[in-house]
Scaffold this motif. Sequence first.
Motif, PDB file in Angstrom:
ATOM      1  N   ILE A  43      36.953  71.076  94.568  1.00 51.24           N
ATOM      2  CA  ILE A  43      36.072  70.500  94.723  1.00 51.24           C
ATOM      3  C   ILE A  43      34.815  71.074  93.718  1.00 51.24           C
ATOM      4  CG2 ILE A  43      34.920  71.776  96.618  1.00 51.24           C
ATOM      5  CD1 ILE A  43      34.022  68.048  95.654  1.00 51.24           C
ATOM      6  N   SER A  44      34.934  72.424  93.554  1.00 50.32           N
ATOM      7  CA  SER A  44      34.036  73.147  92.598  1.00 50.32           C
ATOM      8  C   SER A  44      34.351  72.588  91.081  1.00 50.32           C
ATOM      9  CB  SER A  44      34.277  74.642  92.769  1.00 50.32           C
ATOM     10  OG  SER A  44      35.673  75.210  92.733  1.00 50.32           O
ATOM     11  N   GLU A  45      35.635  72.467  90.817  1.00 54.25           N
ATOM     12  CA  GLU A  45      36.162  72.079  89.521  1.00 54.25           C
ATOM     13  C   GLU A  45      35.744  70.829  89.272  1.00 54.25           C
ATOM     14  OE1 GLU A  45      39.951  74.736  88.434  1.00 54.25           O
ATOM     15  OE2 GLU A  45      40.423  73.019  90.260  1.00 54.25           O
ATOM     16  N   ILE A  46      35.895  69.790  90.329  1.00 55.78           N
ATOM     17  CA  ILE A  46      35.318  68.505  90.102  1.00 55.78           C
ATOM     18  C   ILE A  46      33.868  68.392  89.808  1.00 55.78           C
ATOM     19  CG2 ILE A  46      35.065  66.157  91.301  1.00 55.78           C
ATOM     20  CD1 ILE A  46      37.714  66.753  92.815  1.00 55.78           C
ATOM     21  N   PHE A  47      33.136  69.294  90.415  1.00 55.49           N
ATOM     22  CA  PHE A  47      31.561  69.332  90.309  1.00 55.49           C
ATOM     23  C   PHE A  47      31.306  69.895  89.011  1.00 55.49           C
ATOM     24  CE2 PHE A  47      27.355  71.965  90.929  1.00 55.49           C
ATOM     25  CZ  PHE A  47      26.906  70.571  91.244  1.00 55.49           C
ATOM     26  N   ASP A  48      32.168  70.720  88.588  1.00 56.52           N
ATOM     27  CA  ASP A  48      31.814  71.085  86.880  1.00 56.52           C
ATOM     28  C   ASP A  48      32.185  69.899  86.114  1.00 56.52           C
ATOM     29  OD1 ASP A  48      31.256  73.456  87.946  1.00 56.52           O
ATOM     30  OD2 ASP A  48      33.378  74.400  87.667  1.00 56.52           O
ATOM     31  N   GLN A  49      33.326  69.311  86.119  1.00 58.66           N
ATOM     32  CA  GLN A  49      33.678  68.137  85.268  1.00 58.66           C
ATOM     33  C   GLN A  49      32.576  67.016  85.634  1.00 58.66           C
ATOM     34  OE1 GLN A  49      37.271  66.849  87.026  1.00 58.66           O
ATOM     35  NE2 GLN A  49      38.482  67.846  85.538  1.00 58.66           N
ATOM     36  N   THR A  50      31.806  66.799  86.692  1.00 55.42           N
ATOM     37  CA  THR A  50      30.847  65.952  86.415  1.00 55.42           C
ATOM     38  C   THR A  50      29.601  66.491  85.703  1.00 55.42           C
ATOM     39  OG1 THR A  50      29.994  66.744  88.667  1.00 55.42           O
ATOM     40  CG2 THR A  50      31.826  64.968  88.720  1.00 55.42           C
ATOM     41  N   GLY A  51      29.480  67.705  85.361  1.00 51.28           N
ATOM     42  CA  GLY A  51      28.284  67.911  84.934  1.00 51.28           C
ATOM     43  C   GLY A  51      27.284  68.537  85.809  1.00 51.28           C
ATOM     44  N   GLY A  52      27.955  68.897  87.235  1.00 49.01           N
ATOM     45  CA  GLY A  52      26.976  69.091  88.436  1.00 49.01           C
ATOM     46  C   GLY A  52      26.163  68.198  88.877  1.00 49.01           C
ATOM     47  N   SER A  53      26.629  66.926  88.922  1.00 49.13           N
ATOM     48  CA  SER A  53      25.917  65.819  89.477  1.00 49.13           C
ATOM     49  C   SER A  53      27.076  65.044  90.380  1.00 49.13           C
ATOM     50  CB  SER A  53      25.195  65.057  88.364  1.00 49.13           C
ATOM     51  OG  SER A  53      24.565  63.984  88.829  1.00 49.13           O
ATOM     52  N   LEU A  54      27.063  65.300  91.588  1.00 47.72           N
ATOM     53  CA  LEU A  54      28.234  64.594  92.353  1.00 47.72           C
ATOM     54  C   LEU A  54      27.852  63.985  93.698  1.00 47.72           C
ATOM     55  CD1 LEU A  54      31.093  64.121  92.479  1.00 47.72           C
ATOM     56  CD2 LEU A  54      31.363  66.352  93.625  1.00 47.72           C
ATOM     57  N   LEU A  55      28.363  62.825  94.079  1.00 41.26           N
ATOM     58  CA  LEU A  55      28.234  62.256  95.326  1.00 41.26           C
ATOM     59  C   LEU A  55      29.333  62.393  96.181  1.00 41.26           C
ATOM     60  CD1 LEU A  55      26.620  60.322  97.341  1.00 41.26           C
ATOM     61  CD2 LEU A  55      27.516  58.400  96.123  1.00 41.26           C
ATOM     62  N   ILE A  56      29.436  62.858  97.500  1.00 39.65           N
ATOM     63  CA  ILE A  56      30.552  63.033  97.914  1.00 39.65           C
ATOM     64  C   ILE A  56      30.211  61.958  99.298  1.00 39.65           C
ATOM     65  CG2 ILE A  56      31.954  64.643  99.465  1.00 39.65           C
ATOM     66  CD1 ILE A  56      30.783  66.819  97.942  1.00 39.65           C
ATOM     67  N   LEU A  57      31.519  60.979  99.325  1.00 42.25           N
ATOM     68  CA  LEU A  57      31.410  59.976 100.326  1.00 42.25           C
ATOM     69  C   LEU A  57      32.734  59.843 101.266  1.00 42.25           C
ATOM     70  CD1 LEU A  57      30.427  57.006  98.146  1.00 42.25           C
ATOM     71  CD2 LEU A  57      29.024  58.234  99.696  1.00 42.25           C
ATOM     72  N   GLY A  58      32.456  59.651 102.566  1.00 49.56           N
ATOM     73  CA  GLY A  58      33.690  59.706 103.578  1.00 49.56           C
ATOM     74  C   GLY A  58      33.247  58.969 104.890  1.00 49.56           C
ATOM     75  N   HIS A  59      34.264  58.853 105.558  1.00 50.10           N
ATOM     76  CA  HIS A  59      33.955  58.171 106.869  1.00 50.10           C
ATOM     77  C   HIS A  59      33.683  59.321 107.887  1.00 50.10           C
ATOM     78  CE1 HIS A  59      35.564  54.224 105.790  1.00 50.10           C
ATOM     79  NE2 HIS A  59      36.686  54.782 105.420  1.00 50.10           N
ATOM     80  N   PRO A  60      33.205  59.101 109.092  1.00 45.69           N
ATOM     81  CA  PRO A  60      32.790  60.141 110.161  1.00 45.69           C
ATOM     82  C   PRO A  60      34.025  61.124 110.571  1.00 45.69           C
ATOM     83  CG  PRO A  60      31.917  57.969 110.755  1.00 45.69           C
ATOM     84  CD  PRO A  60      32.727  57.823 109.668  1.00 45.69           C
ATOM     85  N   GLY A  61      33.867  62.285 110.289  1.00 51.05           N
ATOM     86  CA  GLY A  61      35.091  63.015 110.722  1.00 51.05           C
ATOM     87  C   GLY A  61      35.887  63.446 109.665  1.00 51.05           C
ATOM     88  N   SER A  62      35.570  62.937 108.221  1.00 54.90           N
ATOM     89  CA  SER A  62      36.729  62.812 107.393  1.00 54.90           C
ATOM     90  C   SER A  62      36.656  64.161 106.538  1.00 54.90           C
ATOM     91  CB  SER A  62      36.553  61.822 106.299  1.00 54.90           C
ATOM     92  OG  SER A  62      34.981  61.937 105.689  1.00 54.90           O
ATOM     93  N   GLY A  63      35.660  65.012 106.793  1.00 59.48           N
ATOM     94  CA  GLY A  63      35.342  66.420 106.198  1.00 59.48           C
ATOM     95  C   GLY A  63      34.389  66.493 105.136  1.00 59.48           C
ATOM     96  N   LYS A  64      33.225  65.498 105.007  1.00 62.28           N
ATOM     97  CA  LYS A  64      32.676  65.540 103.878  1.00 62.28           C
ATOM     98  C   LYS A  64      31.663  66.545 104.112  1.00 62.28           C
ATOM     99  CE  LYS A  64      30.413  62.062 105.803  1.00 62.28           C
ATOM    100  NZ  LYS A  64      31.187  62.165 106.873  1.00 62.28           N
ATOM    101  N   THR A  65      31.124  67.197 104.953  1.00 63.70           N
ATOM    102  CA  THR A  65      30.214  68.316 105.113  1.00 63.70           C
ATOM    103  C   THR A  65      31.213  69.574 104.758  1.00 63.70           C
ATOM    104  OG1 THR A  65      28.766  67.230 106.552  1.00 63.70           O
ATOM    105  CG2 THR A  65      28.726  69.758 106.448  1.00 63.70           C
ATOM    106  N   THR A  66      32.282  69.592 105.180  1.00 63.19           N
ATOM    107  CA  THR A  66      33.152  70.570 104.955  1.00 63.19           C
ATOM    108  C   THR A  66      33.472  71.033 103.446  1.00 63.19           C
ATOM    109  OG1 THR A  66      34.351  70.448 107.045  1.00 63.19           O
ATOM    110  CG2 THR A  66      35.748  71.772 105.530  1.00 63.19           C
ATOM    111  N   LEU A  67      33.648  69.633 102.870  1.00 63.28           N
ATOM    112  CA  LEU A  67      34.017  69.859 101.301  1.00 63.28           C
ATOM    113  C   LEU A  67      32.652  70.181 100.602  1.00 63.28           C
ATOM    114  CD1 LEU A  67      36.455  68.982  99.722  1.00 63.28           C
ATOM    115  CD2 LEU A  67      35.349  66.893  99.242  1.00 63.28           C
ATOM    116  N   LEU A  68      31.577  69.866 101.166  1.00 65.63           N
ATOM    117  CA  LEU A  68      30.249  70.071 100.401  1.00 65.63           C
ATOM    118  C   LEU A  68      29.957  71.861 100.869  1.00 65.63           C
ATOM    119  CD1 LEU A  68      27.509  69.145  99.090  1.00 65.63           C
ATOM    120  CD2 LEU A  68      26.405  69.103 101.590  1.00 65.63           C
ATOM    121  N   LEU A  69      30.518  72.205 101.903  1.00 65.82           N
ATOM    122  CA  LEU A  69      30.159  73.671 102.309  1.00 65.82           C
ATOM    123  C   LEU A  69      31.235  74.549 101.546  1.00 65.82           C
ATOM    124  CD1 LEU A  69      29.593  73.793 106.098  1.00 65.82           C
ATOM    125  CD2 LEU A  69      27.916  73.923 103.970  1.00 65.82           C
ATOM    126  N   GLU A  70      32.467  73.917 101.115  1.00 63.63           N
ATOM    127  CA  GLU A  70      33.663  74.602 100.185  1.00 63.63           C
ATOM    128  C   GLU A  70      32.814  74.773  98.931  1.00 63.63           C
ATOM    129  OE1 GLU A  70      36.917  72.458 100.471  1.00 63.63           O
ATOM    130  OE2 GLU A  70      37.379  73.442 102.481  1.00 63.63           O
TER     131      GLU A  70
END
Length: 704
Positions: A143-170
């Motif tokens: 996820i950090s490499e994806i964030f870098d690829q987007t120039g540090g401007s990213l939206l993370i989407l998912g269903h409830p319990g899919s791990g969105k916040t976990t990905l954001l915290l990683e």
Amino acid sequence: MKKQRARAALAATGALAAVILGVTTNAVSEKLPSELTENSPLVWVLFAAAATACLGIAIWQFGAPLDDGPTGYKASARRIHRQLMIQRQRIIWIDGALAHSLETISKIELGIENKPDAVQRPWTFVLREGGSFPQKIDVQKSISEIFDQTGGSLLILGHPGSGKTTLLLELTKELLDRAESDSELPIPVVFNLSTWGRSQKAFEQWLEDELLRRYTVPRKVAREWLSNDLILPLLDGLDEVRIDRRAQCVSVINRFTDSRGLSQIAVCSRLVDYDEIGSRLKLNSAVAILPIPPDRIGAYLESAGDQLEALRGAVEEDHQLRELLTTPLMLVVATLAYQHGSTAALRTRMAGGDRRTHLIESYIQRALDRPSSYGEYASKDVLRWLGVLAHQMLKHDQTVYHVEWMQPTWLTGKPLRALANWTFPVLLASAVFLITGYTIDYVNELGAQLFKKSNEVAIGGISSGWLTGLAIGLLVLIFGLDHQIRPAETIAWSTQALRANARRQLRSGLITGTIIASAVGAIMQVWGLPTLIFFFVMFELICVTFYLFVGGVSPALRDLHTIPNEGIRRSLRNALLVGLPGGVLVGIVTGYAFGSVMTLQFGLIDGAVAGGSVFLLTALHAGGRAWFHHMALRLALRLSDQIPLRWVRFLQYATGNYLLQRIGGGYIFVHRVFLEYFAQMHSSADTGTPAPEGREKAIDGSGQ
């Protein structure tokens, strides 16, 4: 120019103070020159004018605009604040939330897909290699490499319990590591957008307020960080904003990103809720978390061995259950709820009904069956108290619950709120009124017997002692009243805060001093005009000094809470640390003054009254008021059966049984799905307490 004015003001104030001190000292010893005593009315007019001029110069000087200088606060302070903030983010969100999240327990690698249509890109973002053709984002990377690829401007989407916040915290963890090794990089800070929906402020102002409120960053520091792009906002919970305000929230975020140019930002939201908004965020790219494929669900259950044999069989037979377990949260909840169960029993329990709700309730029941070192509670009480907690967290837009953040708005009905707000100030003021009034009346009677001079002054049939007690009691009532609980966790004194508050504090000091000095003067008038003037000026100066000292208290970036309810404990400690020295000092000065005129016994009694009053008023202002109010609120909540008497112990019980998770000195539910479940259960059980509009979501069987 300002330094010269400050030195001139200081010199003038010191000279006038010396004149006042000399006059009062000679007055009490009755050694004034005959030229002055023969024209005493004129002398006291000039004396009063000098005192007024002295205070006026102080007001002028302290009220002058503060010049911070060209460098702002010192570089060493910058480094300390930065290090503390990085440490705070790591302790709260990495060591706390990420390390113990249910999705992390599953250790299942999340699948990610591009969602380019989910954002309104300022330009068509592409990644070019060697100047050749454009490529899409490589979702196989971290996820950090994806964030870098987007120039540090990213939206993370998912269903409830899919791990969105976990990905954001990683992502937060990786960005914190970078910021710690490179002081030029901005500090990644997690914000929950639910609180914006309550304030609807300009986005930068909201960020500043959140840094102050959630992370105790002084406003001056927060403002400098934001104005210099030293904060990297990581925004969680767009779906937690009230439904009718989500589109507006998207608009303010877009205005913020437009004004910041190349500043980095990440936003997290539930997929369905984001699609329903209609408008799009102006970010470079978006990704969505994919459901867990059936083969990986089977492999995960197979790896657990015989203890999940029954669940494996049920998943193979039940298509709806298999669909439900396509998110990391539900998969982990199922493994914890159905360990060592039998296939027949599980098949019977799953027959009919809402499988999602049944799965959540099975997890909760398994949690309640665990033994705990924090005592035993009836299941119905646990469910009710957790329902109250969840409802109040949603109502007050709290992602992390801190015991010291509770407010009287937790109470339903005006009688209970009035009980929490007025009980302790009224009782304390009444006690002060009775003790002070009786003590001063006793001293007056004793003085009349010893010195044959009656100090008794009555107004409307009320003696001077009881009038003094009434005056001090009213001050205690005023100092004790507050409709909000504001913990005083840090006591830091600064000239900046003094300059900012000087006008108000001097005005309050003069009013308070005049009230108390007039009461003392009414008692001491039998000892002559010089003695009366001495005590009047002494108490006036004591009150003004006290208020100016209190006005210099300013917030500082304090240590992270690691103990539940630590803010209230610190408030009580600070109340004692600030109140005791002031009370002792005033008690000694007052006792000596009265004792030198009268007797040691009078000095001890009057010193105790004056010192006790100053201690009480100072302690109330320095945190005692928050402590008393908090205890009164806890008592009212207990009387209404909304929380148990030992509330923190219960929270520890729920944490040990995996219903809550402790982060520093605060608590969160193990997942927002459980917070919503308990809040909905509370609203269904208590028809007089409706669910917060647009916040609680139905627990359906869709798994979405």
